[in-house]
Design a protein around this motif. Sequence first.
Motif, PDB file in Angstrom:
ATOM      1  N   GLU B 139      40.798   3.976  -6.474  1.00  0.00           N
ATOM      2  CA  GLU B 139      40.000   4.562  -7.549  1.00  0.00           C
ATOM      3  C   GLU B 139      38.702   3.789  -7.775  1.00  0.00           C
ATOM      4  O   GLU B 139      38.697   2.553  -7.768  1.00  0.00           O
ATOM      5  CB  GLU B 139      40.837   4.565  -8.844  1.00  0.00           C
ATOM      6  N   ASP B 172      37.683   8.806 -10.563  1.00  0.00           N
ATOM      7  CA  ASP B 172      37.703   8.817 -12.026  1.00  0.00           C
ATOM      8  C   ASP B 172      36.332   9.278 -12.497  1.00  0.00           C
ATOM      9  O   ASP B 172      35.339   8.546 -12.374  1.00  0.00           O
ATOM     10  CB  ASP B 172      38.035   7.413 -12.557  1.00  0.00           C
ATOM     11  N   ASN B 175      34.781   7.097 -15.201  1.00  0.00           N
ATOM     12  CA  ASN B 175      34.173   5.877 -14.659  1.00  0.00           C
ATOM     13  C   ASN B 175      32.827   6.197 -14.006  1.00  0.00           C
ATOM     14  O   ASN B 175      31.864   5.425 -14.112  1.00  0.00           O
ATOM     15  CB  ASN B 175      35.098   5.225 -13.623  1.00  0.00           C
ATOM     16  N   HIS B 203      40.873  11.398 -12.168  1.00  0.00           N
ATOM     17  CA  HIS B 203      41.141  10.891 -13.510  1.00  0.00           C
ATOM     18  C   HIS B 203      40.062  11.381 -14.464  1.00  0.00           C
ATOM     19  O   HIS B 203      38.882  11.375 -14.113  1.00  0.00           O
ATOM     20  CB  HIS B 203      41.088   9.356 -13.533  1.00  0.00           C
ATOM     21  N   HIS B 218      39.265   4.598 -22.864  1.00  0.00           N
ATOM     22  CA  HIS B 218      40.547   5.322 -22.723  1.00  0.00           C
ATOM     23  C   HIS B 218      41.244   5.438 -24.078  1.00  0.00           C
ATOM     24  O   HIS B 218      42.444   5.639 -24.139  1.00  0.00           O
ATOM     25  CB  HIS B 218      41.487   4.619 -21.732  1.00  0.00           C
ATOM     26  N   GLU B 245      43.846  10.322 -18.731  1.00  0.00           N
ATOM     27  CA  GLU B 245      44.303   8.953 -19.020  1.00  0.00           C
ATOM     28  C   GLU B 245      43.990   8.626 -20.468  1.00  0.00           C
ATOM     29  O   GLU B 245      42.828   8.689 -20.883  1.00  0.00           O
ATOM     30  CB  GLU B 245      43.520   7.952 -18.173  1.00  0.00           C
TER      31      GLU B 245
HETATM   32 FE   LIG Z   1      41.115   5.847 -14.114  1.00  0.00          FE
END
Ligand SMILES: [Fe+2]
Lengths: 265, 272
Positions: B139, B172, B175, B203, B218, B245
Amino acid sequence: MVTPMTSQTTQLSAEQVGYLTAGPGRAAEAALARLIDAGLVRVSRDGLVTAVHSNNHGATTSVEARILSYSRTAVRFDTIVQSTANSTEMAQLHRHLLDRRLMQRPRRRHEAWWFSLAIAGGLVVLGFSTPAFFVGVPIALLFFAWQRGRGPVTKAGKEVLRPVSASDRVYAVALYGFCGKVGGHRVGDLFELSQSVVKMIPLKRQRARKSSSDGGGCGSASSCSSCGSGCGSSSSSCSSSSSSCSSSGSSCGGGGGCGGGGGGD
Amino acid sequence: MAGITDLGVGIGWRSEIDLTVERLPGVDFVEVVAENLHIGHLPESVTLLLERGIPVLPHAVSLSLGGADEVDLKRVQHLGEIAEAVGAPMVSDHVCFVRAGGLDSGHLMPVPRTKDALDVLVANVRLAQRNLPVPLALENVAALLEWPDGELSEGQFLAELVERTDCWLLVDVANLYANARNIGTDPERFLDEIPLERLAYVHVAGGEQHGDVYHDTHAHAVLPEVLGVLDELCSRVRPPGVLLERDDNYPSDTEIASELAAIRAVVDKHRG
Ligand SMILES: [Fe+2]
């Protein structure tokens, strides 16, 4: 018995009913039950309690606000019940019940015990000179025993508890505790709480006195279904006829279920 | 990858919200943090989800594959054992390091995007793969800083990693959005450069803007902009799975359900 999920309208809040029925531990359980019922806290399978919002949102009493702020990060089910039972907010609730004369101060009860014992002692001393005084000794001792047996809940307190029934799951907790039973159902099951979570509430030695409104309670499920000297043996009748149970204060409310710990008054 | 072509929409299983995850409608798969699970006594909730046929994917946070330290094979072994215990089709960790010189950073630290750092990462990933019973997905992390002297863009770095190790990618999008906000990564270029055919799943997570910095917490709601990055990704490829998440400040069941529904809406929009 089908227990609705919503709360009933009554003169007493669930946490007040909990306090009058079995002391601060039960009041803490009732407040927690109200918050779970309203979706304001969640309990995990392993008994971690977390507030859903971070700003005490939804609290209707200071006890509830205390639970919400304490559970911003996950906290064990039994820890939150015990710490809430011992909190200043709970002491305030106790004071409120005293002010409403629904409960009586422990000191007055103690004073009455000592007074009756002193009278008995005085009568014994006097009896040596005038034997007729001996006749009064058993009366004074009976008075002492009666005082000892009296719980902290006043007649007015018992009166106001009389109409309260487990008409919803929050009041079911107030009257019987999470580990009690109502209508043959475990109260914890009404909240989808596993027995392992419910059993977290520690076993507290029942006091000799029948009323557990001082905070005595019993938490282990094994003793829960039959806990309390007064209520225990009649727990099944307790659950099937909740109103009569709760109203009978000294016998049933006084034996009452799992109080969830917490100090006495 | 056989067996996980369509994971659907999922959520990160966390012990605090176990009953919520069990109750939520439309949870097609879950992810568990491998380090929080123990062989021999899986949480009751995880067992229940498995019995319902919900795929459970172990996600690791401690392999530190981007680090110069030797890979801790005990951690790799634990990850593999968890994968076998839950019958997972694959496992994942991050392109990062969490330890250096015996110290734990407590954060997923970005790897310098140099050829040398890539060589180290590739060697570590290969070692981990040899010791894992199932494929490994890696990831992209959120970085608050960029190491100097980077030779590759993040997309190029991941593309080369995939080419040399045959690993899968766990993208992600939160991210990616965080890096766009904080260090100027271009999400579209990133998506252009990575081999989307090696996408394992995606994600999605929430965060918060603090002044100029976006914090990938998160612990907050998913921003519409993050769903925008997911939308961009879905316009290029049909992701095998998308997972929400949430690690803290868990909102009500209703709010979690609506976040899952919003994710599903983006995915379904491109399925026609
Ligand atoms: Fe993640």
